[in-house]
Enzyme design. Structure first.
Site, PDB file in Angstrom:
ATOM      1  N   ASP A 105      -9.852   4.922   7.069  1.00 50.38           N
ATOM      2  CA  ASP A 105     -10.564   3.732   6.593  1.00 50.38           C
ATOM      3  C   ASP A 105     -12.037   3.894   6.931  1.00 50.38           C
ATOM      4  O   ASP A 105     -12.387   4.201   8.067  1.00 50.38           O
ATOM      5  CB  ASP A 105     -10.000   2.481   7.262  1.00 50.38           C
ATOM      6  N   GLU A 159      -1.065  -4.210  -1.680  1.00 50.88           N
ATOM      7  CA  GLU A 159      -1.045  -4.851  -0.356  1.00 50.88           C
ATOM      8  C   GLU A 159      -0.014  -5.964  -0.438  1.00 50.88           C
ATOM      9  O   GLU A 159      -0.219  -6.977  -1.109  1.00 50.88           O
ATOM     10  CB  GLU A 159      -2.429  -5.419  -0.034  1.00 50.88           C
TER      11      GLU A 159
END
Lengths: 219, 281
Positions: free
Chosen positions: B11, B130
């Site tokens: 990330d 998600e």
């Protein structure tokens, strides 16, 4: 030969970044081009490829590259096809109801069935798989696979696979969900892989090194 | 048998590698290029970069990170976060990515999946989901790092993603992400059994057993892992060039996160192989 001219054919479909950088890794600055004139004095030509067979043939035709690629291969100079660049060499693909290919290697391109023996299989195949010697094949050590061990893992991304008419054209095979298929071909000056050597970490880079060294030093 | 992929997920926020919990509360861990190189040299099967802020003004730094990574790393690189248009995809691929992952853009305009997979090839287009589980057991898709509810049922969405031509799906359990509570195996299994394209499980791994479970019980084709690997990297390396921007307190204290058992890719793969899961040496 100190300075060699390697041309990566850009037919506006593929991602050429890693192919280019795999050559650079071994000190070769490749020329990326759609211009068929560049093939005339090339010492080695790479046909990469990701995407649809029909679109690729359309673009090769549109860029007037089909005859020059055939002429180049006819000249006997080293040629490397990668992924779709292997498939395009064949007679035809069953993608979109039979599309004609370059017909330099006789055979068909078929699609992995997503059902095998009532079991669902994942298509495309995305990931690492082993390359295996074809029975009685003695061409491994004379090809760019030289020094790569049998069973080595290479990186594959594909939904279609090649079925050569002549078994002699097969350099190595791979099993995916109980389908054994041709994962590289070697025919005279043509070396082509279904896997991506430039995405297959160090072992894949060895293939580039072998292929380029043969052009540089003739061995 | 198929070969399972272990994919370190990095990330990225600005110039830094970060890690959060439930995709939030980001801590700075170091320079992405250092981690990427280490993982490449130690057996990563692919890498996944996610621009977690995806601010347009930081785009150039992301492109630089991609290019610097792709020049020296010869395994597939997937890039996601803030990719909205066909041109964004083209630019990220040009910078050196092999695949892009779409979430928000795909939810807002599902046709982009079709257009992108026709333009760049199916295998280049990954759709990331998600997922958050509701009390009734149903999973819904969220966007914006799990903050924004879309009302889209995950199981209907995955079928549509496949029909529109995507090459892979990344399924993140926001409930589990960064917690070290293990993968949501039920979620991964439901998704994987619905589609014929490969499914990458993400979110919640704390140890190698979780990874084996999501492969064996969840039918995952690949596993995206971050905390386990990042904390192992930090243990073995001093990432000196860490930017002073962002939350670096965590790094300075030399802590690790107690629920996570740091481990190397090699050890994880040895464990998987011992459990008869095939993976690259």
């Amino acid at each position: 030969m100190d300075k060699i001219k390697i041309v990566i054919i850009d037919y506006k479909l593929s991602n050429l970044f890693s192919v280019e950088h795999a050559c650079k890794y071994f000190g070769v600055e490749p020329i990326i081009s759609s211009d068929w004139n560049e093939l005339k004095d090339a010492d080695g030509v790479i046909l990469p490829g990701v995407g649809a067979f029909a679109d690729a043939m359309y673009n090769l035709n549109d860029l007037d590259l089909i005859a020059p690629i055939k002429d180049y291969i006819e000249s006997g100079r080293p040629f490397m096809g990668i992924c779709l660049g292997l498939q395009l060499l064949f007679t035809e693909s069953e993608e979109f109801k039979n599309t004609k290919g370059l017909d330099i290697i006789r055979g068909q391109i078929k699609k992995f069935s997503s059902i095998k023996n009532e079991k669902k299989i994942k298509v495309p195949q995305i990931g690492w798989n082993n390359i295996l010697k074809k029975n009685n094949a003695d061409n491994w050590e004379t090809s760019a696979l030289k020094s790569i061990k049998e069973n080595e893992y290479m990186y594959f991304v594909h939904s279609f696979y090649a079925v050569p008419s002549n078994q002699e054209d097969i350099l190595c095979v791979t099993n995916y969900e109980q389908i054994k298929y041709c994962s590289a071909i070697l025919k005279n000056n043509i070396f082509a892989t279904q896997f991506h050597p430039e995405k297959s970490a160090r072992k894949g880079l060895i293939i580039y090194e072998n292929w380029l060294n043969k052009i540089k030093y003739g061995k | 048998m198929k070969t399972i992929r272990i994919i370190p997920r990095l990330d990225i926020k600005g110039p830094n590698l970060v890690k959060g919990i439930h995709l939030e509360g980001l801590r700075v861990l170091g320079q992405p290029a250092d981690f990427a190189k280490y993982y490449y040299e130690n057996g990563a099967d692919e890498l996944m970069y996610v621009d977690v802020v995806a601010s347009l003004y930081e785009r150039n730094s992301l492109h630089d990170i991609i290019t610097n990574t792709a020049k020296q790393i010869f395994i597939p690189l997937t890039v996601g976060g803030g990719i909205r248009t066909i041109d964004d995809i083209r630019n990220v691929l040009k910078a050196g990515a092999d695949k892009v992952s779409l979430n928000t853009a795909a939810i807002k305009n599902p046709q982009i999946i079709k257009e992108a997979s026709r333009t760049f090839g199916s295998s280049t287009i990954v759709v990331s989901i998600e997922a958050i589980k509701e009390n009734n057991g149903k999973y819904f898709a969220y966007i914006d790092n799990g903050r924004e509810y879309t009302g889209i049922d995950v199981m209907q969405w995955v079928k549509k993603i496949e029909d529109l031509g995507a090459g892979e799906i990344v399924i993140t359990s926001v409930d589990r992400e960064g917690t070290g509570l293990g993968f949501d195996i039920d979620l991964v299994r439901q998704v994987s059994n619905l589609v014929s394209i490969p499914v990458i499980a993400h979110g919640g791994a704390s140890n190698e057993e979780n990874i084996a479970d999501v492969i064996k019980l969840g039918n995952a084709d690949a596993v995206a892992v971050s905390s386990i690997l990042h904390y192992d990297f930090i243990k073995h390396n001093n990432s000196e060039k860490t930017s002073e921007e962002g939350n670096v307190e965590f790094l300075k204290r030399g802590q690790t996160f107690t629920k996570i058992k740091p481990n190397s890719i090699k050890n994880i793969k040895d464990y998987l192989k011992f459990n008869e899961i095939e993976c690259r040496n």
